[in-house]
Design an enzyme around this catalytic site. Sequence first.
Site, PDB file in Angstrom:
ATOM      1  N   GLU A 147       0.812  -1.236   0.000  1.00 31.37           N
ATOM      2  CA  GLU A 147       0.000   0.000   0.000  1.00 31.37           C
ATOM      3  C   GLU A 147       0.842   1.281   0.000  1.00 31.37           C
ATOM      4  O   GLU A 147       0.615   2.214   0.769  1.00 31.37           O
ATOM      5  CB  GLU A 147      -0.944  -0.044   1.213  1.00 31.37           C
ATOM      6  CG  GLU A 147      -1.837  -1.272   1.212  1.00 31.37           C
ATOM      7  CD  GLU A 147      -2.668  -1.431   2.476  1.00 31.37           C
ATOM      8  OE1 GLU A 147      -2.711  -0.500   3.292  1.00 31.37           O
ATOM      9  OE2 GLU A 147      -3.272  -2.508   2.657  1.00 31.37           O
ATOM     10  N   ASN A 188       1.907  -5.213  -3.015  1.00 31.67           N
ATOM     11  CA  ASN A 188       0.536  -5.546  -2.638  1.00 31.67           C
ATOM     12  C   ASN A 188      -0.261  -4.271  -2.380  1.00 31.67           C
ATOM     13  O   ASN A 188       0.224  -3.351  -1.702  1.00 31.67           O
ATOM     14  CB  ASN A 188       0.573  -6.407  -1.348  1.00 31.67           C
ATOM     15  CG  ASN A 188      -0.755  -7.012  -0.988  1.00 31.67           C
ATOM     16  OD1 ASN A 188      -1.424  -7.602  -1.815  1.00 31.67           O
ATOM     17  ND2 ASN A 188      -1.159  -6.843   0.272  1.00 31.67           N
ATOM     18  N   HIS A 224     -10.498  -6.489  -1.700  1.00 30.92           N
ATOM     19  CA  HIS A 224     -11.487  -6.184  -0.650  1.00 30.92           C
ATOM     20  C   HIS A 224     -12.676  -5.520  -1.339  1.00 30.92           C
ATOM     21  O   HIS A 224     -12.549  -4.398  -1.864  1.00 30.92           O
ATOM     22  CB  HIS A 224     -10.893  -5.246   0.407  1.00 30.92           C
ATOM     23  CG  HIS A 224      -9.825  -5.864   1.255  1.00 30.92           C
ATOM     24  ND1 HIS A 224     -10.060  -6.946   2.090  1.00 30.92           N
ATOM     25  CD2 HIS A 224      -8.525  -5.556   1.413  1.00 30.92           C
ATOM     26  CE1 HIS A 224      -8.946  -7.271   2.726  1.00 30.92           C
ATOM     27  NE2 HIS A 224      -7.988  -6.459   2.325  1.00 30.92           N
ATOM     28  N   GLU A 254      -6.149 -10.888  -0.531  1.00 33.72           N
ATOM     29  CA  GLU A 254      -6.895 -10.627   0.708  1.00 33.72           C
ATOM     30  C   GLU A 254      -8.411 -10.599   0.446  1.00 33.72           C
ATOM     31  O   GLU A 254      -9.134  -9.792   0.999  1.00 33.72           O
ATOM     32  CB  GLU A 254      -6.457  -9.300   1.326  1.00 33.72           C
ATOM     33  CG  GLU A 254      -4.969  -9.168   1.532  1.00 33.72           C
ATOM     34  CD  GLU A 254      -4.553  -7.890   2.213  1.00 33.72           C
ATOM     35  OE1 GLU A 254      -5.441  -7.176   2.749  1.00 33.72           O
ATOM     36  OE2 GLU A 254      -3.350  -7.567   2.229  1.00 33.72           O
ATOM     37  N   ASP A 256     -12.237 -10.552   0.266  1.00 28.87           N
ATOM     38  CA  ASP A 256     -13.469 -10.695   1.037  1.00 28.87           C
ATOM     39  C   ASP A 256     -14.529  -9.832   0.352  1.00 28.87           C
ATOM     40  O   ASP A 256     -14.211  -8.866  -0.336  1.00 28.87           O
ATOM     41  CB  ASP A 256     -13.312 -10.339   2.518  1.00 28.87           C
ATOM     42  CG  ASP A 256     -12.490  -9.071   2.792  1.00 28.87           C
ATOM     43  OD1 ASP A 256     -11.852  -9.003   3.861  1.00 28.87           O
ATOM     44  OD2 ASP A 256     -12.489  -8.151   1.937  1.00 28.87           O
TER      45      ASP A 256
HETATM   46  O1  G3I Z   1      -2.204  -7.558  18.908  1.00 28.75           O
HETATM   47  C1  G3I Z   1      -2.928  -6.508  19.581  1.00 28.75           C
HETATM   48  C2  G3I Z   1      -3.359  -6.995  20.955  1.00 28.75           C
HETATM   49  O2  G3I Z   1      -2.201  -7.203  21.764  1.00 28.75           O
HETATM   50  C3  G3I Z   1      -4.265  -5.915  21.594  1.00 28.75           C
HETATM   51  O3  G3I Z   1      -4.728  -6.396  22.830  1.00 28.75           O
HETATM   52  C4  G3I Z   1      -5.441  -5.638  20.664  1.00 28.75           C
HETATM   53  C5  G3I Z   1      -6.390  -4.587  21.218  1.00 28.75           C
HETATM   54  O4  G3I Z   1      -5.793  -3.331  21.064  1.00 28.75           O
HETATM   55  O5  G3I Z   1      -4.953  -5.158  19.389  1.00 28.75           O
HETATM   56  C6  G3I Z   1      -4.165  -6.160  18.762  1.00 28.75           C
HETATM   57  O6  G3I Z   1      -3.686  -5.644  17.548  1.00 28.75           O
HETATM   58  C7  G3I Z   1      -4.708  -5.568  16.559  1.00 28.75           C
HETATM   59  C8  G3I Z   1      -4.257  -6.464  15.388  1.00 28.75           C
HETATM   60  O7  G3I Z   1      -5.179  -6.327  14.286  1.00 28.75           O
HETATM   61  C9  G3I Z   1      -4.185  -7.928  15.796  1.00 28.75           C
HETATM   62  O8  G3I Z   1      -5.477  -8.389  16.133  1.00 28.75           O
HETATM   63  C10 G3I Z   1      -4.781  -4.132  16.084  1.00 28.75           C
HETATM   64  O9  G3I Z   1      -5.344  -3.359  17.134  1.00 28.75           O
HETATM   65  C11 G3I Z   1      -5.661  -4.027  14.858  1.00 28.75           C
HETATM   66  O10 G3I Z   1      -5.593  -2.710  14.320  1.00 28.75           O
HETATM   67  C12 G3I Z   1      -5.152  -4.991  13.788  1.00 28.75           C
HETATM   68  O11 G3I Z   1      -6.033  -4.927  12.678  1.00 28.75           O
HETATM   69  C13 G3I Z   1      -5.489  -5.517  11.485  1.00 28.75           C
HETATM   70  C14 G3I Z   1      -5.369  -4.426  10.418  1.00 28.75           C
HETATM   71  O12 G3I Z   1      -4.832  -5.011   9.227  1.00 28.75           O
HETATM   72  C15 G3I Z   1      -4.452  -3.307  10.875  1.00 28.75           C
HETATM   73  O13 G3I Z   1      -4.567  -2.267   9.932  1.00 28.75           O
HETATM   74  C16 G3I Z   1      -6.445  -6.597  10.990  1.00 28.75           C
HETATM   75  O14 G3I Z   1      -6.495  -7.661  11.936  1.00 28.75           O
HETATM   76  C17 G3I Z   1      -5.956  -7.127   9.652  1.00 28.75           C
HETATM   77  O15 G3I Z   1      -6.924  -8.003   9.090  1.00 28.75           O
HETATM   78  C18 G3I Z   1      -5.736  -5.971   8.664  1.00 28.75           C
HETATM   79  O16 G3I Z   1      -5.182  -6.511   7.522  1.00 28.75           O
HETATM   80  C19 G3I Z   1      -4.819  -5.545   6.500  1.00 28.75           C
HETATM   81  C20 G3I Z   1      -3.658  -6.117   5.737  1.00 28.75           C
HETATM   82  O17 G3I Z   1      -2.595  -6.382   6.626  1.00 28.75           O
HETATM   83  C21 G3I Z   1      -3.237  -5.169   4.620  1.00 28.75           C
HETATM   84  N1  G3I Z   1      -4.362  -4.908   3.732  1.00 28.75           N
HETATM   85  C22 G3I Z   1      -5.536  -4.366   4.420  1.00 28.75           C
HETATM   86  C23 G3I Z   1      -5.985  -5.333   5.521  1.00 28.75           C
HETATM   87  C24 G3I Z   1      -7.208  -4.787   6.199  1.00 28.75           C
HETATM   88  O18 G3I Z   1      -6.895  -3.596   6.859  1.00 28.75           O
END
Ligand code: G3I
Length: 334
Positions: A147, A188, A224, A254, A256
């Site tokens: 990105e 990506n 997406h 990715e 969905d």
């Molecule tokens: O690991 C921490 C945990 O320790 C904490 O307790 C919890 C609550 O704050 O947060 C956890 O981290 C979260 C992480 O996912 C793991 O679950 C982050 O807050 C959360 O922001 C993060 O979201 C991810 C997101 O990327 C971040 O932008 C999504 O799961 C993930 O599906 C998403 O994936 C991205 C790809 O990497 C790139 N393309 C877009 C896609 C969707 O945004």
Amino acid sequence: MTVVTFFEWLRGLLRRPATAPLGLRQLAIRRGIDVGFAVEDHLLRQSVFANAIRRDATIITAENAMKMGELVKARGTYDFTRADAIVAFARQHALAVRGHTLVWHLQQPAWLQALSPSELRQAMRDHIATMVGRYRGVVKYWDVVNEALSDSGGMRDSLWFTALGKTYIADAFRAAHAADPEALLFYNDYQVEGLGAKADAMYAMLKELRAEGVPIHGVGLQMHLPLDEPLAMSDLRTNLRRLAALGLVIHITEMDVWVPLPATQEKLQAQAAYYEAVLRTCLAEPAVKAIVFWGVSDAHSWIPGFFPKYTAALLYDEAMRPKVAYERVRSVLT
Ligand code: G3I
């Protein structure tokens, strides 16, 4: 046929194990492509989830565990526990792994922000060498840069671009190639699947990088897709063809399909039809070699937390039952 023989035949027929329909894994293997899902290590420890991966995947992506902010809490201090668990599962079940992602503007460790440009460039190179080196020969595909483009098609004002300029992209790919010359290295991005300013900018950037001899082997189209903002299949087909003409491998990285709340049966049928149309279009392009869905079950999708007006984006429902979308994906692979 005597009456006794008939009943033996009937009993035999009824006892014959109904040959379970093939999962997506076997169908993908037959088609010579990879299919799979983004996974979290803690889910792989749940048998219903692990069984679904074994039935329906030839490839997995670490949804979060290989991102810099999840791994590197202090500079030079890595916690590979979660990433290693995912890689171990993949090796145990003959799954390929997509490494996601080395250089991104989100989920960064806080200490990056304090570095000077030269320190940041070195930190990027060190991180890439550490990750790609650790999984050399195991992680076959890497999302090296994720990105880098803004939604309008310019360069995203990320920490990387602001401090290092556009050359950080070529630099990252060269560092990854040096760490594992056998790995296939991907750019990506999202909202680059059809035609438009961002997709055109990505095409131009990839063409330029390839022309400069940068070791970039593939492009990841995240796919997406909000159900109420349909992508034109003709645009998708045109874009796939021009990317393939650059000599790039194409991964759908990715996927969905986001269902606007409430998720009625009618909308879930429309979702299934959309999955089918997109995958048929993608698989008609020989350069498309992998389809990865961004999660297995609606219970663990990132969508509700980020886009609360949407839900039910994946192939399995909240109770891990295959949805009609799953059946339509299977029909495309059959
Ligand atoms: O690991 C921490 C945990 O320790 C904490 O307790 C919890 C609550 O704050 O947060 C956890 O981290 C979260 C992480 O996912 C793991 O679950 C982050 O807050 C959360 O922001 C993060 O979201 C991810 C997101 O990327 C971040 O932008 C999504 O799961 C993930 O599906 C998403 O994936 C991205 C790809 O990497 C790139 N393309 C877009 C896609 C969707 O945004």
